[in-house]
Scaffold this motif. Sequence first.
Motif, PDB file in Angstrom:
ATOM      1  N   MET A 129     -91.493 -10.484 -19.968  1.00  0.00           N
ATOM      2  CA  MET A 129     -92.802  -9.836 -19.920  1.00  0.00           C
ATOM      3  C   MET A 129     -93.095  -8.976 -21.151  1.00  0.00           C
ATOM      4  O   MET A 129     -94.249  -8.700 -21.461  1.00  0.00           O
ATOM      5  CB  MET A 129     -92.859  -8.983 -18.643  1.00  0.00           C
ATOM      6  CG  MET A 129     -94.205  -8.392 -18.324  1.00  0.00           C
ATOM      7  SD  MET A 129     -94.130  -7.691 -16.653  1.00  0.00           S
ATOM      8  CE  MET A 129     -95.481  -6.523 -16.747  1.00  0.00           C
ATOM      9  N   ASN A 130     -92.059  -8.548 -21.845  1.00  0.00           N
ATOM     10  CA  ASN A 130     -92.231  -7.650 -22.990  1.00  0.00           C
ATOM     11  C   ASN A 130     -91.606  -8.271 -24.235  1.00  0.00           C
ATOM     12  O   ASN A 130     -90.506  -8.827 -24.172  1.00  0.00           O
ATOM     13  CB  ASN A 130     -91.586  -6.295 -22.714  1.00  0.00           C
ATOM     14  CG  ASN A 130     -92.185  -5.613 -21.499  1.00  0.00           C
ATOM     15  OD1 ASN A 130     -91.620  -5.657 -20.409  1.00  0.00           O
ATOM     16  ND2 ASN A 130     -93.322  -4.983 -21.669  1.00  0.00           N
ATOM     17  N   LEU A 172     -98.065  -5.461  -8.958  1.00  0.00           N
ATOM     18  CA  LEU A 172     -99.040  -6.524  -9.210  1.00  0.00           C
ATOM     19  C   LEU A 172     -99.020  -7.007 -10.656  1.00  0.00           C
ATOM     20  O   LEU A 172     -99.247  -8.186 -10.921  1.00  0.00           O
ATOM     21  CB  LEU A 172    -100.445  -6.030  -8.844  1.00  0.00           C
ATOM     22  CG  LEU A 172    -100.679  -5.728  -7.362  1.00  0.00           C
ATOM     23  CD1 LEU A 172    -102.087  -5.197  -7.133  1.00  0.00           C
ATOM     24  CD2 LEU A 172    -100.437  -6.987  -6.516  1.00  0.00           C
ATOM     25  N   ALA A 173     -98.747  -6.113 -11.604  1.00  0.00           N
ATOM     26  CA  ALA A 173     -98.744  -6.520 -13.009  1.00  0.00           C
ATOM     27  C   ALA A 173     -97.680  -7.584 -13.292  1.00  0.00           C
ATOM     28  O   ALA A 173     -97.996  -8.649 -13.842  1.00  0.00           O
ATOM     29  CB  ALA A 173     -98.565  -5.301 -13.907  1.00  0.00           C
ATOM     30  N   PRO A 174     -96.402  -7.351 -12.947  1.00  0.00           N
ATOM     31  CA  PRO A 174     -95.410  -8.412 -13.191  1.00  0.00           C
ATOM     32  C   PRO A 174     -95.650  -9.653 -12.353  1.00  0.00           C
ATOM     33  O   PRO A 174     -95.361 -10.770 -12.803  1.00  0.00           O
ATOM     34  CB  PRO A 174     -94.075  -7.743 -12.844  1.00  0.00           C
ATOM     35  CG  PRO A 174     -94.417  -6.558 -12.025  1.00  0.00           C
ATOM     36  CD  PRO A 174     -95.762  -6.113 -12.468  1.00  0.00           C
ATOM     37  N   LEU A 175     -96.175  -9.472 -11.144  1.00  0.00           N
ATOM     38  CA  LEU A 175     -96.475 -10.641 -10.319  1.00  0.00           C
ATOM     39  C   LEU A 175     -97.560 -11.495 -10.975  1.00  0.00           C
ATOM     40  O   LEU A 175     -97.477 -12.731 -10.980  1.00  0.00           O
ATOM     41  CB  LEU A 175     -96.918 -10.189  -8.923  1.00  0.00           C
ATOM     42  CG  LEU A 175     -97.208 -11.298  -7.914  1.00  0.00           C
ATOM     43  CD1 LEU A 175     -95.985 -12.176  -7.711  1.00  0.00           C
ATOM     44  CD2 LEU A 175     -97.671 -10.705  -6.585  1.00  0.00           C
ATOM     45  N   SER A 176     -98.573 -10.850 -11.562  1.00  0.00           N
ATOM     46  CA  SER A 176     -99.631 -11.600 -12.233  1.00  0.00           C
ATOM     47  C   SER A 176     -99.081 -12.358 -13.437  1.00  0.00           C
ATOM     48  O   SER A 176     -99.494 -13.498 -13.708  1.00  0.00           O
ATOM     49  CB  SER A 176    -100.762 -10.658 -12.662  1.00  0.00           C
ATOM     50  OG  SER A 176    -100.355  -9.792 -13.715  1.00  0.00           O
ATOM     51  N   PHE A 177     -98.151 -11.759 -14.158  1.00  0.00           N
ATOM     52  CA  PHE A 177     -97.541 -12.463 -15.292  1.00  0.00           C
ATOM     53  C   PHE A 177     -96.761 -13.680 -14.809  1.00  0.00           C
ATOM     54  O   PHE A 177     -96.808 -14.753 -15.431  1.00  0.00           O
ATOM     55  CB  PHE A 177     -96.618 -11.529 -16.071  1.00  0.00           C
ATOM     56  CG  PHE A 177     -95.743 -12.239 -17.056  1.00  0.00           C
ATOM     57  CD1 PHE A 177     -96.291 -12.891 -18.148  1.00  0.00           C
ATOM     58  CD2 PHE A 177     -94.362 -12.276 -16.894  1.00  0.00           C
ATOM     59  CE1 PHE A 177     -95.488 -13.562 -19.063  1.00  0.00           C
ATOM     60  CE2 PHE A 177     -93.552 -12.942 -17.800  1.00  0.00           C
ATOM     61  CZ  PHE A 177     -94.117 -13.585 -18.890  1.00  0.00           C
ATOM     62  N   ALA A 178     -96.029 -13.525 -13.703  1.00  0.00           N
ATOM     63  CA  ALA A 178     -95.289 -14.656 -13.163  1.00  0.00           C
ATOM     64  C   ALA A 178     -96.225 -15.819 -12.842  1.00  0.00           C
ATOM     65  O   ALA A 178     -95.901 -16.991 -13.102  1.00  0.00           O
ATOM     66  CB  ALA A 178     -94.518 -14.232 -11.914  1.00  0.00           C
ATOM     67  N   LEU A 179     -97.401 -15.516 -12.313  1.00  0.00           N
ATOM     68  CA  LEU A 179     -98.358 -16.559 -11.946  1.00  0.00           C
ATOM     69  C   LEU A 179     -98.999 -17.215 -13.165  1.00  0.00           C
ATOM     70  O   LEU A 179     -99.122 -18.435 -13.242  1.00  0.00           O
ATOM     71  CB  LEU A 179     -99.435 -15.973 -11.030  1.00  0.00           C
ATOM     72  CG  LEU A 179     -98.955 -15.492  -9.651  1.00  0.00           C
ATOM     73  CD1 LEU A 179    -100.076 -14.784  -8.902  1.00  0.00           C
ATOM     74  CD2 LEU A 179     -98.424 -16.669  -8.832  1.00  0.00           C
ATOM     75  N   THR A 180     -99.427 -16.384 -14.137  1.00  0.00           N
ATOM     76  CA  THR A 180    -100.134 -16.949 -15.299  1.00  0.00           C
ATOM     77  C   THR A 180     -99.193 -17.653 -16.268  1.00  0.00           C
ATOM     78  O   THR A 180     -99.578 -18.629 -16.925  1.00  0.00           O
ATOM     79  CB  THR A 180    -100.900 -15.855 -16.060  1.00  0.00           C
ATOM     80  OG1 THR A 180     -99.981 -14.873 -16.551  1.00  0.00           O
ATOM     81  CG2 THR A 180    -101.933 -15.185 -15.166  1.00  0.00           C
ATOM     82  N   SER A 181     -97.957 -17.184 -16.366  1.00  0.00           N
ATOM     83  CA  SER A 181     -97.022 -17.759 -17.336  1.00  0.00           C
ATOM     84  C   SER A 181     -96.220 -18.916 -16.760  1.00  0.00           C
ATOM     85  O   SER A 181     -95.630 -19.704 -17.518  1.00  0.00           O
ATOM     86  CB  SER A 181     -96.052 -16.684 -17.836  1.00  0.00           C
ATOM     87  OG  SER A 181     -95.215 -16.229 -16.777  1.00  0.00           O
ATOM     88  N   GLY A 182     -96.190 -19.037 -15.424  1.00  0.00           N
ATOM     89  CA  GLY A 182     -95.373 -20.065 -14.789  1.00  0.00           C
ATOM     90  C   GLY A 182     -95.623 -21.468 -15.318  1.00  0.00           C
ATOM     91  O   GLY A 182     -94.675 -22.165 -15.728  1.00  0.00           O
ATOM     92  N   PRO A 183     -96.884 -21.941 -15.343  1.00  0.00           N
ATOM     93  CA  PRO A 183     -97.131 -23.286 -15.868  1.00  0.00           C
ATOM     94  C   PRO A 183     -96.723 -23.439 -17.334  1.00  0.00           C
ATOM     95  O   PRO A 183     -96.254 -24.500 -17.741  1.00  0.00           O
ATOM     96  CB  PRO A 183     -98.646 -23.443 -15.694  1.00  0.00           C
ATOM     97  CG  PRO A 183     -99.017 -22.489 -14.611  1.00  0.00           C
ATOM     98  CD  PRO A 183     -98.093 -21.325 -14.787  1.00  0.00           C
ATOM     99  N   VAL A 184     -96.910 -22.373 -18.120  1.00  0.00           N
ATOM    100  CA  VAL A 184     -96.576 -22.443 -19.543  1.00  0.00           C
ATOM    101  C   VAL A 184     -95.071 -22.598 -19.739  1.00  0.00           C
ATOM    102  O   VAL A 184     -94.610 -23.486 -20.475  1.00  0.00           O
ATOM    103  CB  VAL A 184     -97.075 -21.176 -20.281  1.00  0.00           C
ATOM    104  CG1 VAL A 184     -96.689 -21.235 -21.759  1.00  0.00           C
ATOM    105  CG2 VAL A 184     -98.571 -21.018 -20.127  1.00  0.00           C
TER     106      VAL A 184
END
Length: 434
Positions: A35-36, A112-124
Amino acid sequence: MSDAFSVAQFEDVAVAKPVAGDASLSARKVVVYGMNYAPEMAGVGRYTGEIAEHLAELGADVTVVTTPPHYPGWKVQAGHSNRYSRASEGRVMVFRAPLLLRQKMGGIWRLLAPLSFALTSGPVVFWQIVKRRPATIFCVEPTLFAAPVAQLAGWLVGARIVLHVQDLEVDAAFAVGHLAGFRWLRALGLAFERFTLGRFHKVVTISSRMADRLLDKGIASDRVTIVRNWVDLAHIHPMEEVSPYRAELGFTDEDFVVLYSGNIGAKQGLKVLLGAAELLAGQTRIKFVIAGEGPVKRELETAYGHLPAVHFLPFQPYSRLNEFLNMADLHALPQEKGAADLVLPSKLGGMLASGKPIVVTADPGTELADFLGDAAMITPPGDAATLAAAIASCQRPERDLGRQKRLRLALRLSRREGLTQLVSGLVQDAQAGS
């Protein structure tokens, strides 16, 4: 320099000398997922950036999947936007995915912030792993939420999957009260953590206490390695001359400057430091500088900005960090109770390398207290009066606060040593799995 140490003994190199087995990194594909990432200056992002770039310098083909730089202010840095992007940064191809951000990132928002990253970055990250078929996937915690997708893709391509634990998210969130009252959430988080941790081939962490906690969470001891966060001793070292920052900020030779430089968040315990500043308001030669960014900075400015001796500053340029750290007469490293046994703060290396005295808040027996020993003054967490007394006592020039011991500890945290250990471990792990 009057003692046995000199800047020459602090010489470090930008790239660690190759260790046995580094040749096997040549053309080896590595995906770094966290994430960072650089150009974040504070905390995890800086270390992950140095790791990725170092692997690339040793010949690895490195791809990074991360977020736009946003830490510690939880605001996307200038020159970046909170959207999907792809760019070659140095020797590394970097894919960035958006995440959920807001000005105040306390409470449930820190989940919610790390969870949102998991969702948006997962396909990538899934596509990059399946497409590139890396030999190694290097995940970074935070955030562990993102790991299952990388683990699934890694299993499909037969990659070795390594976790670099910079922060035990569940433990840290409840230790500093981010999610107090959500007991069911803690139970769910711990269950998810145990499930996910057991599916890494290797887990690298930054302190002995964190390693102990990982063992308690069911990780086999032969899969856990400790590599402490490091400091670049070619960049941070004791200065012979007076730092120009003192004049620039209007401090005189008689002023005694107490410096905190780093993330300004909940677990840093800055309220106790500023509480000590209130108690010392009558001692006008003692000045406090709080430099950095973070979610509680505005709150602290509102509560303590009226104190004439307290100065709030933004992060200073990395190119001038050595001058800035050498400005201090005393470095302050406050921590909330419970947080001091989760990590050795990344800012500690720079404090030690400057050679300046350090005052720390930590309970006896914690990792931080044990590591420092008598190289620093240690006071109880949350006790502003004792901290104030310790700061006041440090004004006496005859008091020996263990300068040589601090410099020896800094040598143990050198960038060369840290990167060499990390790369050696990755190479040996890859060879064992091949």
